[in-house]
Design a protein around this motif. Structure first.
Motif, PDB file in Angstrom:
ATOM      1  N   ALA A 196      15.770  50.028  84.619  1.00  0.00           N
ATOM      2  CA  ALA A 196      16.916  49.323  85.224  1.00  0.00           C
ATOM      3  C   ALA A 196      17.201  50.560  86.248  1.00  0.00           C
ATOM      4  N   THR A 197      17.213  51.644  85.948  1.00  0.00           N
ATOM      5  CA  THR A 197      17.704  52.914  86.999  1.00  0.00           C
ATOM      6  C   THR A 197      16.869  52.604  88.171  1.00  0.00           C
ATOM      7  N   VAL A 198      15.604  52.468  88.173  1.00  0.00           N
ATOM      8  CA  VAL A 198      14.526  52.447  89.246  1.00  0.00           C
ATOM      9  C   VAL A 198      14.854  51.338  90.275  1.00  0.00           C
ATOM     10  N   PHE A 199      15.162  50.276  89.384  1.00  0.00           N
ATOM     11  CA  PHE A 199      15.447  48.929  90.086  1.00  0.00           C
ATOM     12  C   PHE A 199      16.664  48.941  90.858  1.00  0.00           C
ATOM     13  N   VAL A 255      26.470  44.769  96.541  1.00  0.00           N
ATOM     14  CA  VAL A 255      27.624  45.297  95.802  1.00  0.00           C
ATOM     15  C   VAL A 255      27.445  44.407  94.313  1.00  0.00           C
ATOM     16  N   ALA A 256      27.105  43.342  94.214  1.00  0.00           N
ATOM     17  CA  ALA A 256      27.002  42.609  92.962  1.00  0.00           C
ATOM     18  C   ALA A 256      25.957  43.169  92.077  1.00  0.00           C
ATOM     19  N   VAL A 257      24.756  43.524  92.821  1.00  0.00           N
ATOM     20  CA  VAL A 257      23.791  44.238  91.972  1.00  0.00           C
ATOM     21  C   VAL A 257      24.346  45.383  91.353  1.00  0.00           C
ATOM     22  N   TYR A 258      24.945  46.158  92.273  1.00  0.00           N
ATOM     23  CA  TYR A 258      25.592  47.827  92.021  1.00  0.00           C
ATOM     24  C   TYR A 258      26.683  47.392  90.646  1.00  0.00           C
ATOM     25  N   LEU A 259      27.537  46.517  90.784  1.00  0.00           N
ATOM     26  CA  LEU A 259      28.667  46.242  89.794  1.00  0.00           C
ATOM     27  C   LEU A 259      27.780  46.091  88.411  1.00  0.00           C
ATOM     28  N   LEU A 260      26.844  45.018  88.435  1.00  0.00           N
ATOM     29  CA  LEU A 260      26.193  44.724  87.286  1.00  0.00           C
ATOM     30  C   LEU A 260      25.517  45.947  86.696  1.00  0.00           C
ATOM     31  N   ALA A 261      24.853  46.808  87.548  1.00  0.00           N
ATOM     32  CA  ALA A 261      23.973  48.057  87.027  1.00  0.00           C
ATOM     33  C   ALA A 261      24.652  49.219  87.290  1.00  0.00           C
ATOM     34  N   GLN A 262      25.982  49.285  87.190  1.00  0.00           N
ATOM     35  CA  GLN A 262      26.585  50.657  87.533  1.00  0.00           C
ATOM     36  C   GLN A 262      26.151  51.787  86.641  1.00  0.00           C
TER      37      GLN A 262
END
Lengths: 276, 286
Positions: A196-199, A255-262
């Motif tokens: 998840a981090t690398v992704f 931004v959506a990806v970031y908010l999901l995987a903050q």
């Protein structure tokens, strides 16, 4: 005494809040002005939009073919990510588990890629890609990303795998499972937080990348979202309504990806910092 | 548990192969081309010795790019690390406001350099730019954001560091978490004030974080391309811009490779020196 401290805390918080708002003020400007007409932007750049117009977005979508740019960028990002996540985790598994001298040399060799500035790879890459008949293709671009981001992905995976106890794999061996089964059935699911981090990191970097797609894809072979909006807007333009609506559209998915995987994103940075 | 040689080989091969073909080979080629006179197109070229490098030494556009990139790197590295540490120390608390502040510092990190450059181009317009509107409202004269090369460097630095500060702050916040609370408690008993705690405890123990962040900020600074390219019409060139221009506008492919090689060497030398110096300051782990 207690009251005095509470007052101090209150002042501190107020100042902090004001500073934070000032810090994201440029984002406010970009967002509110993407809903205004050009005239409204010139007249009232600071205000909230009085009458919300979606014309900018419609125009931006049509003029810069945002839909097509989205598809190109999604294709490139997804392909690079799959390739990197699979090959880097497999390579890292060997590096983390087989502690021979040969393997540790290999690790240093892969980590050396950290030091290489991306443009140093880009110019000669155009020639290697041409040699492989991959120049001007999206395949060439995602292979380029796989090469340049291999170091960091392997680093994250190696450091993570080292923290996983080996007893699970040993039980797999006793059950007679082969290395492939052990890795894909037993180890890979445990690597989820690291994946998840690398992704998150790589999807943000690849989605936002500018210089490599510009020269590897060129102008005739499709553009990514970043080079696409750069080209649509042009350097001299002052059609700020279009500039801002393009900017908002280009940023929305990531931004959506970031908010999901903050959480993963921040834990990744933390891992990097603690490792030193 | 060791993995059998045969499967180890199969597992490592795809990753190593991709890394080798798309990372190592291009770098070796860059080395090789920089000693030739290839234009990047024709079939014939020959070995040129160090001619490209001797020409670089008297090439004004390159030397300017080198100078301005170095200044830009210095400015951005200072902003990143000084503000990164200060903000991390200030935000190292738990409250709703503190969490909100953390998110705001971090949000611009996910934006593309293109978007960041667009937004700041608008903010820093001479006429009608938001910053000058505010400045004028206070009765002050407009700021010439692109008036001189140094002014451009400052303007671009602000845009770049606004977007990247979140990374550095987060690394410092993580490093702060590794400092044991007992040290602060003990120093309170000894009567240490806030300032002396910061300089005697926080800063020395942040050294590992400072090492990564300075190296990272220097590498980022030297490879700068996007913001400078998009925000200015090319009045100030970075090393990368200079090399791209040589390669594609002038068809001087080998010359461009030589520029990149210089960049590469600078980055590696600075990182190694930096790591060496900082290792001496780092408190060894108990």
């Amino acid at each position: 005494m207690k009251q005095k401290r509470m007052m101090a805390g209150f002042t501190e918080k107020t100042v902090l809040l004001a500073a934070s708002l000032l810090f994201i003020f440029p984002l406010y400007i970009a967002i509110v002005n993407s809903f205004k007409t050009y005239d409204q932007i010139v007249k009232n750049p600071l205000s909230l939009p009085l009458s919300i117009t979606f014309d900018n977005f419609r125009m931006a979508w049509e003029r810069s073919k945002i839909g097509e740019l989205y598809l190109n960028s999604i294709f490139i990002t997804v392909c690079s990510l799959i390739l990197i996540l699979v090959t880097a985790s497999m390579l890292a598994y060997i590096i983390a588990r087989n502690k021979t001298r040969m393997v540790s040399y290999m690790y240093v060799f892969v980590l050396a890629g950290f030091m290489v500035p991306a443009p140093a790879v880009l110019i000669p890459s155009l020639k290697t890609l041409k040699f492989l008949h991959l120049d001007g293709s999206m395949t060439g671009l995602f292979l380029f990303y796989a090469g340049t981001y291999m170091s960091i992905a392997v680093f994250f995976y190696v450091e993570f795998i080292k923290t996983i106890p080996q007893s699970i794999e040993e039980s797999g061996v006793i059950d007679g499972a082969g290395t492939f089964t052990i890795f894909f059935k037993l180890v890979l699911p445990l690597l989820k937080p690291c994946t998840a981090t690398v992704f998150t990191f790589l999807s943000i970097w690849i989605w936002n990348d500018f210089l490599p797609p510009m020269y590897i894809l060129g102008s005739d072979h499709g553009r990514t979202i970043t080079t696409g909006i750069y080209n649509a807007v042009g350097r001299e333009t002052t059609d700020w309504n279009i500039v801002f609506s393009c900017s908002v559209l280009a940023s929305l998915p990531i931004v959506a990806v970031y908010l999901l995987a903050q959480k993963q994103f921040i834990s990744g940075l933390t891992a990097g910092a603690v490792k030193g | 548990m060791r993995i059998a040689k045969k499967s180890a080989f199969v597992f490592a091969l795809p990753g190593i192969l991709i890394y080798f073909v798309f990372m190592v080979v291009p770098i070796l080629l860059c080395f090789y081309y920089s000693f030739t006179n290839w234009d990047g197109i024709s079939d014939h070229y020959r070995f040129n010795g160090i001619k490209n490098f001797t020409e670089l030494a008297s090439d004004d556009t390159f030397l300017d790019a080198l100078k301005y990139t170095a200044i830009f790197t210095l400015i951005t590295a200072l902003i990143y690390n000084v503000f990164g540490i200060l903000i991390a120390v200030i935000l190292d608390k738990k409250s709703k406001v503190h969490n909100f502040a953390k998110s705001t510092v971090f949000l611009p990190v996910v934006l593309s350099s293109v978007v960041v450059s667009f937004i700041w181009s608008y903010m820093t317009q001479m006429d009608g730019g938001i910053i000058n509107l505010v400045v004028n409202a206070f009765g002050l004269p407009s700021i010439h954001f692109y008036g001189s090369k140094m002014a451009i460097l400052y303007t671009v630095s602000v845009a770049v560091t606004w977007a990247g500060l979140g990374y550095f702050t987060m690394v410092y916040m993580a490093a702060l978490k590794t400092i044991p609370e007992e040290l602060y408690e003990a120093s309170t008993i000894d009567g240490a004030g806030k300032t002396s705690k910061f300089f005697r405890i926080t800063l020395p123990l942040l050294a590992p974080g400072i090492t990564i962040n300075t190296v990272l900020s220097i590498v980022w600074g030297f490879k700068q391309y996007d913001h400078m390219k998009i925000m200015t019409p090319g009045t100030v060139q970075s090393i990368t811009m200079n090399s791209i221009e040589r390669a594609f506008n002038y068809n001087m492919f080998s010359y461009a490779s030589a520029i990149i090689l210089v960049l590469f060497v600078i980055v590696i030398v600075i990182s190694v020196i930096q790591l060496g110096i900082m290792k001496r300051f780092e408190v060894s782990e108990g």
